[in-house]
Design an enzyme around this catalytic site. Structure first.
Site, mmCIF file in Angstrom:
data_model
loop_
_atom_site.group_PDB
_atom_site.id
_atom_site.type_symbol
_atom_site.label_atom_id
_atom_site.label_comp_id
_atom_site.label_asym_id
_atom_site.label_seq_id
_atom_site.Cartn_x
_atom_site.Cartn_y
_atom_site.Cartn_z
ATOM 1 N N THR A 1 51.976 45.575 42.864
ATOM 2 C CA THR A 1 52.060 46.629 41.841
ATOM 3 C C THR A 1 52.682 47.923 42.360
ATOM 4 O O THR A 1 52.998 48.821 41.582
ATOM 5 C CB THR A 1 50.663 46.911 41.251
ATOM 6 O OG1 THR A 1 49.760 47.211 42.323
ATOM 7 C CG2 THR A 1 50.162 45.716 40.464
ATOM 8 N N HIS A 2 52.866 48.005 43.667
ATOM 9 C CA HIS A 2 53.575 49.171 44.205
ATOM 10 C C HIS A 2 55.097 49.079 43.954
ATOM 11 O O HIS A 2 55.791 50.082 43.960
ATOM 12 C CB HIS A 2 53.359 49.289 45.722
ATOM 13 C CG HIS A 2 52.007 49.825 46.109
ATOM 14 N ND1 HIS A 2 50.844 49.102 45.979
ATOM 15 C CD2 HIS A 2 51.638 51.032 46.620
ATOM 16 C CE1 HIS A 2 49.828 49.826 46.416
ATOM 17 N NE2 HIS A 2 50.273 51.005 46.811
ATOM 18 N N TYR B 1 45.941 46.511 51.332
ATOM 19 C CA TYR B 1 45.153 45.295 51.164
ATOM 20 C C TYR B 1 45.928 44.062 51.656
ATOM 21 O O TYR B 1 45.343 43.041 51.966
ATOM 22 C CB TYR B 1 44.842 45.083 49.671
ATOM 23 C CG TYR B 1 43.605 45.790 49.147
ATOM 24 C CD1 TYR B 1 42.895 46.716 49.908
ATOM 25 C CD2 TYR B 1 43.141 45.504 47.864
ATOM 26 C CE1 TYR B 1 41.771 47.349 49.403
ATOM 27 C CE2 TYR B 1 42.011 46.122 47.352
ATOM 28 C CZ TYR B 1 41.328 47.044 48.117
ATOM 29 O OH TYR B 1 40.204 47.647 47.610
ATOM 30 N N GLU C 1 53.264 54.504 49.104
ATOM 31 C CA GLU C 1 52.080 55.371 49.230
ATOM 32 C C GLU C 1 52.461 56.763 49.743
ATOM 33 O O GLU C 1 51.780 57.737 49.460
ATOM 34 C CB GLU C 1 51.033 54.741 50.164
ATOM 35 C CG GLU C 1 50.213 53.623 49.531
ATOM 36 C CD GLU C 1 49.268 54.068 48.413
ATOM 37 O OE1 GLU C 1 48.696 55.152 48.498
ATOM 38 O OE2 GLU C 1 49.125 53.295 47.436
ATOM 39 N N SER D 1 44.649 49.026 45.522
ATOM 40 C CA SER D 1 44.390 49.636 46.830
ATOM 41 C C SER D 1 44.837 51.100 46.873
ATOM 42 O O SER D 1 44.435 51.836 47.757
ATOM 43 C CB SER D 1 45.141 48.857 47.910
ATOM 44 O OG SER D 1 46.531 48.888 47.636
ATOM 45 N N CYS E 1 46.185 44.678 41.035
ATOM 46 C CA CYS E 1 46.531 44.370 42.426
ATOM 47 C C CYS E 1 46.804 42.877 42.507
ATOM 48 O O CYS E 1 45.919 42.069 42.200
ATOM 49 C CB CYS E 1 45.342 44.758 43.311
ATOM 50 S SG CYS E 1 45.520 44.206 45.010
ATOM 51 N N ASN E 2 48.012 42.522 42.888
ATOM 52 C CA ASN E 2 48.353 41.097 43.008
ATOM 53 C C ASN E 2 47.572 40.433 44.132
ATOM 54 O O ASN E 2 47.181 39.281 44.033
ATOM 55 C CB ASN E 2 49.850 40.936 43.303
ATOM 56 C CG ASN E 2 50.713 41.238 42.105
ATOM 57 O OD1 ASN E 2 51.027 40.358 41.316
ATOM 58 N ND2 ASN E 2 51.079 42.504 41.933
ATOM 59 N N THR E 3 47.358 41.185 45.208
ATOM 60 C CA THR E 3 46.680 40.620 46.376
ATOM 61 C C THR E 3 45.278 40.137 46.013
ATOM 62 O O THR E 3 44.878 39.039 46.397
ATOM 63 C CB THR E 3 46.639 41.685 47.499
ATOM 64 O OG1 THR E 3 47.980 42.124 47.738
ATOM 65 C CG2 THR E 3 46.064 41.144 48.772
#
Ligand code: DGL
Length: 268
Positions: free
Chosen positions: A184-185, A44, A151, A13, A75-77
């Site tokens: 992943t953030h 996300y 972000e 995302s 992205c895990n989501t």
């Protein structure tokens, strides 16, 4: 068909997937990577499965036009909610984070593990289902505030420490023995967590696991890009300068970031 020189798509995302790209580059430095951050639609983690499916298909359709040999879902989501539903629609390999990371967790002789992740990842129970089958208890904590901090590059200092404490304390109360960085953030928040006294050995970073799995896959297919120049392309759906600026902190200087899939009207 020989696919050695075809690129690998990587998406998230936003800047979070750069933590995965970093591990991919360590494991497979010669590959040609196309990174996409859906910064127009971040976060996300609070989207419904239907919305995530729209986003996922749109990105995979784009990668199809780029003739990728594989896509790493950074992205895990999406790994937890959409990949299984769409992977048969594409003729390239799609590698998600959950399975390799869950397998790695199960290689430890532990009784319990904590998971910090987005709301949508926690709700999916994707990690929990795979890991608990192997007799390890999974304590989950969704952390909806963290992506915004990352972000905006706000990754150290008192404010983020307080937020991290709020999220981690319930997990520590359950005596977790390891902690999965299930978004992943979050690897970019490791320095802040180190400052709180949590050591690196405590963390499980799924990015490392998916990079190893990608390497295994390419070796198995004989699709390694042995003479590649390590080309890296970066695309976002939102503001290119903002992404360039934020990436400095997490990845280093990126010479060029271009827009793709940036029409505001595209639903989700
Ligand atoms: N970094 C992504 C993940 O691993 C998405 C975070 C978000 O946009 O909420 O889940």
């Amino acid at each position: 068909m020989m696919k050695n020189n075809n690129p690998i798509g990587v998406f998230d995302s936003g800047v979070g997937g750069l933590s995965v790209l970093k591990e991919l580059i360590k494991a497979l430095p010669d590959e040609h990577y196309i990174y996409f951050g859906d910064t127009l639609r971040v976060p996300y983690g609070d989207k419904s499965t239907e919305e995530l499916l729209v986003c996922t298909r749109r990105i995979l359709d784009y990668f199809k036009t780029r003739d990728v040999k594989a896509v790493v879902v950074a992205c895990n989501t999406c790994s937890a909610n959409t990949i299984e539903l769409v992977k048969d629609e594409y003729d390239f390999e799609i590698l998600g984070l959950i399975e390799p990371a869950a397998k790695y967790v199960c290689s430890f002789n532990i009784k319990s593990v904590g998971l910090i992740a987005t709301n949508a990842t926690v709700k999916s129970n994707a990690y929990k289902k795979l890991i608990e089958k192997n007799g390890i208890n999974v304590f989950q904590q969704s952390c909806p505030k963290l992506v915004k901090y990352v972000e905006s590059g706000n990754i150290q200092g008192q404010e983020i420490t307080e937020v991290l404490k709020e999220y981690l304390q319930p997990l520590f109360d359950n005596n977790i023995e390891k902690l999965i960085l299930g978004c992943t953030h979050y690897p970019f928040l490791v320095p802040a967590m180190n400052e709180m006294g949590i050591e690196n050995e405590f963390f499980i970073n799924p990015a490392v696991c998916v990079a190893a799995k990608t390497k295994e896959f390419l070796i198995d297919k004989k699709w390694l890009n042995r003479n590649g120049k390590g080309i890296r392309e970066f695309y976002v759906s939102g503001d290119t300068d903002e992404f360039k600026q934020n990436s400095k902190l997490f990845f280093g200087d990126i010479a060029e970031v271009k827009n793709v899939l940036s029409q505001e009207g595209l639903k989700c």
